[in-house]
Design a protein around this motif. Structure first.
Motif, PDB file in Angstrom:
ATOM      1  N   SER A 225       0.820  -1.218   0.000  1.00 49.24           N
ATOM      2  CA  SER A 225       0.000   0.000   0.000  1.00 49.24           C
ATOM      3  C   SER A 225       0.855   1.270   0.000  1.00 49.24           C
ATOM      4  O   SER A 225       0.336   2.361  -0.180  1.00 49.24           O
ATOM      5  CB  SER A 225      -0.936   0.003   1.207  1.00 49.24           C
ATOM      6  OG  SER A 225      -0.188   0.046   2.405  1.00 49.24           O
ATOM      7  N   ARG A 226       2.174   1.101   0.179  1.00 46.84           N
ATOM      8  CA  ARG A 226       3.078   2.257   0.241  1.00 46.84           C
ATOM      9  C   ARG A 226       4.262   2.117  -0.708  1.00 46.84           C
ATOM     10  O   ARG A 226       5.290   2.748  -0.503  1.00 46.84           O
ATOM     11  CB  ARG A 226       3.584   2.425   1.674  1.00 46.84           C
ATOM     12  CG  ARG A 226       2.511   2.761   2.673  1.00 46.84           C
ATOM     13  CD  ARG A 226       3.002   2.487   4.094  1.00 46.84           C
ATOM     14  NE  ARG A 226       2.018   2.802   5.087  1.00 46.84           N
ATOM     15  CZ  ARG A 226       1.021   1.999   5.449  1.00 46.84           C
ATOM     16  NH1 ARG A 226       0.888   0.826   4.889  1.00 46.84           N
ATOM     17  NH2 ARG A 226       0.154   2.367   6.369  1.00 46.84           N
ATOM     18  N   ARG A 227       4.140   1.317  -1.745  1.00 49.14           N
ATOM     19  CA  ARG A 227       5.295   0.993  -2.602  1.00 49.14           C
ATOM     20  C   ARG A 227       5.926   2.198  -3.284  1.00 49.14           C
ATOM     21  O   ARG A 227       7.080   2.158  -3.660  1.00 49.14           O
ATOM     22  CB  ARG A 227       4.936  -0.097  -3.598  1.00 49.14           C
ATOM     23  CG  ARG A 227       4.364   0.385  -4.898  1.00 49.14           C
ATOM     24  CD  ARG A 227       4.024  -0.715  -5.828  1.00 49.14           C
ATOM     25  NE  ARG A 227       2.814  -1.325  -5.289  1.00 49.14           N
ATOM     26  CZ  ARG A 227       2.364  -2.517  -5.581  1.00 49.14           C
ATOM     27  NH1 ARG A 227       2.997  -3.242  -6.434  1.00 49.14           N
ATOM     28  NH2 ARG A 227       1.271  -2.982  -5.045  1.00 49.14           N
ATOM     29  N   ASP A 228       5.189   3.273  -3.485  1.00 49.48           N
ATOM     30  CA  ASP A 228       5.727   4.437  -4.179  1.00 49.48           C
ATOM     31  C   ASP A 228       6.308   5.492  -3.237  1.00 49.48           C
ATOM     32  O   ASP A 228       6.756   6.541  -3.692  1.00 49.48           O
ATOM     33  CB  ASP A 228       4.635   5.072  -5.054  1.00 49.48           C
ATOM     34  CG  ASP A 228       4.221   4.143  -6.185  1.00 49.48           C
ATOM     35  OD1 ASP A 228       5.093   3.411  -6.700  1.00 49.48           O
ATOM     36  OD2 ASP A 228       3.029   4.137  -6.537  1.00 49.48           O
ATOM     37  N   THR A 229       6.355   5.202  -1.957  1.00 49.99           N
ATOM     38  CA  THR A 229       6.921   6.178  -1.015  1.00 49.99           C
ATOM     39  C   THR A 229       8.444   6.092  -1.040  1.00 49.99           C
ATOM     40  O   THR A 229       9.021   5.032  -1.312  1.00 49.99           O
ATOM     41  CB  THR A 229       6.417   5.933   0.420  1.00 49.99           C
ATOM     42  OG1 THR A 229       6.879   4.648   0.848  1.00 49.99           O
ATOM     43  CG2 THR A 229       4.897   5.984   0.495  1.00 49.99           C
ATOM     44  N   PRO A 230       9.119   7.189  -0.792  1.00 52.34           N
ATOM     45  CA  PRO A 230      10.592   7.178  -0.805  1.00 52.34           C
ATOM     46  C   PRO A 230      11.196   6.175   0.179  1.00 52.34           C
ATOM     47  O   PRO A 230      12.208   5.550  -0.124  1.00 52.34           O
ATOM     48  CB  PRO A 230      10.969   8.612  -0.429  1.00 52.34           C
ATOM     49  CG  PRO A 230       9.779   9.430  -0.774  1.00 52.34           C
ATOM     50  CD  PRO A 230       8.592   8.545  -0.580  1.00 52.34           C
ATOM     51  N   LEU A 231      10.590   6.002   1.332  1.00 49.21           N
ATOM     52  CA  LEU A 231      11.120   5.090   2.342  1.00 49.21           C
ATOM     53  C   LEU A 231      11.113   3.643   1.835  1.00 49.21           C
ATOM     54  O   LEU A 231      12.118   2.932   1.957  1.00 49.21           O
ATOM     55  CB  LEU A 231      10.328   5.202   3.639  1.00 49.21           C
ATOM     56  CG  LEU A 231      10.757   4.254   4.757  1.00 49.21           C
ATOM     57  CD1 LEU A 231      12.175   4.563   5.211  1.00 49.21           C
ATOM     58  CD2 LEU A 231       9.798   4.334   5.926  1.00 49.21           C
ATOM     59  N   VAL A 232      10.024   3.216   1.257  1.00 46.30           N
ATOM     60  CA  VAL A 232       9.924   1.836   0.764  1.00 46.30           C
ATOM     61  C   VAL A 232      10.868   1.631  -0.416  1.00 46.30           C
ATOM     62  O   VAL A 232      11.546   0.601  -0.510  1.00 46.30           O
ATOM     63  CB  VAL A 232       8.461   1.488   0.404  1.00 46.30           C
ATOM     64  CG1 VAL A 232       8.366   0.142  -0.295  1.00 46.30           C
ATOM     65  CG2 VAL A 232       7.594   1.493   1.663  1.00 46.30           C
ATOM     66  N   ARG A 233      10.962   2.596  -1.309  1.00 47.69           N
ATOM     67  CA  ARG A 233      11.889   2.473  -2.450  1.00 47.69           C
ATOM     68  C   ARG A 233      13.337   2.423  -1.971  1.00 47.69           C
ATOM     69  O   ARG A 233      14.145   1.637  -2.470  1.00 47.69           O
ATOM     70  CB  ARG A 233      11.679   3.627  -3.422  1.00 47.69           C
ATOM     71  CG  ARG A 233      10.415   3.477  -4.254  1.00 47.69           C
ATOM     72  CD  ARG A 233      10.424   4.381  -5.468  1.00 47.69           C
ATOM     73  NE  ARG A 233      10.919   5.719  -5.188  1.00 47.69           N
ATOM     74  CZ  ARG A 233      10.202   6.823  -5.207  1.00 47.69           C
ATOM     75  NH1 ARG A 233       8.936   6.775  -5.497  1.00 47.69           N
ATOM     76  NH2 ARG A 233      10.753   7.985  -4.936  1.00 47.69           N
ATOM     77  N   ALA A 234      13.696   3.247  -0.987  1.00 50.42           N
ATOM     78  CA  ALA A 234      15.065   3.246  -0.461  1.00 50.42           C
ATOM     79  C   ALA A 234      15.389   1.933   0.242  1.00 50.42           C
ATOM     80  O   ALA A 234      16.484   1.387   0.081  1.00 50.42           O
ATOM     81  CB  ALA A 234      15.248   4.420   0.500  1.00 50.42           C
ATOM     82  N   PHE A 235      14.438   1.433   1.005  1.00 54.43           N
ATOM     83  CA  PHE A 235      14.637   0.156   1.695  1.00 54.43           C
ATOM     84  C   PHE A 235      14.875  -0.972   0.696  1.00 54.43           C
ATOM     85  O   PHE A 235      15.806  -1.766   0.845  1.00 54.43           O
ATOM     86  CB  PHE A 235      13.424  -0.155   2.576  1.00 54.43           C
ATOM     87  CG  PHE A 235      13.538  -1.453   3.318  1.00 54.43           C
ATOM     88  CD1 PHE A 235      14.341  -1.558   4.441  1.00 54.43           C
ATOM     89  CD2 PHE A 235      12.850  -2.580   2.886  1.00 54.43           C
ATOM     90  CE1 PHE A 235      14.454  -2.756   5.130  1.00 54.43           C
ATOM     91  CE2 PHE A 235      12.955  -3.779   3.564  1.00 54.43           C
ATOM     92  CZ  PHE A 235      13.752  -3.868   4.688  1.00 54.43           C
TER      93      PHE A 235
END
Length: 182
Positions: A105-115
């Motif tokens: 549900s949060r795949r496009d957030t910077p945090l998830v992409r960075a992780f």
């Protein structure tokens, strides 16, 4: 096959429970730590048994986690196999389910992409360490050193330059080993 007292069996389970949370990239990425625990620290199995367990599991169809119950079985029979398998699967399965639902549900957030981007080099490093550990017995033996180096180099080149399935490289390595060439 050994039998372990209940306390040792619990220690085996707890060790795999911990390794499960470190197995970024799959159970194979924690093979060096498993080797240290089973062979060096506990002395439950030898180097050859450890390498054989991994080779058999990798040659068999199915997930690469198959070597974990084999190691547990070698150390403590069926209870050891069950303790190792449940220990390695339980935490990572529960964590994966929770994180994947949250991350979807949060795949496009910077945090998830960075992780996600940050896990890639960690996975490569852990897989490289496993490959190194498995190659050391052959590289250290003068009778197998040259063949092992050639086979490792060719496998790396084929992997990087083609889309050939790894099973074919495993088959070639097995045939060369059976023929005494590598």
């Amino acid at each position: 096959m050994n039998t372990l007292p209940a306390g040792e069996l619990l220690a085996l389970f707890l060790h795999f429970l911990t390794l499960s949370l470190l197995s970024i990239g799959g159970a194979m990425s924690t093979a060096p730590e498993m080797h240290r625990y089973f062979v060096v620290e506990r002395g439950w199995i030898g180097d050859a048994d450890f390498t054989t367990a991994i080779a058999l599991a990798q040659a068999a169809p199915g997930p690469n986690v198959l070597f974990v119950p084999v190691l547990g079985f070698q150390a403590a029979g069926l209870p050891g196999a069950a303790a190792a398998l449940v220990g390695i699967l339980l935490p990572s399965t529960l964590l994966s389910l929770g994180v994947s639902r949250w991350g979807a549900s949060r795949r496009d957030t910077p945090l998830v992409r960075a992780f996600t981007a940050g896990l890639a080099p960690v996975t490569v490093g852990l897989v490289f360490a496993t490959g190194w550990l498995l190659a050391l017995p052959f590289l250290g033996d003068p009778a197998h050193r040259n063949g092992a180096l050639v086979l490792i180099t060719l496998t790396a080149l084929v992997t990087l330059r083609t889309k050939l399935a790894p099973i074919w490289m495993i088959l070639v390595g097995a045939l060369l080993g059976a023929a005494g060439i590598a």
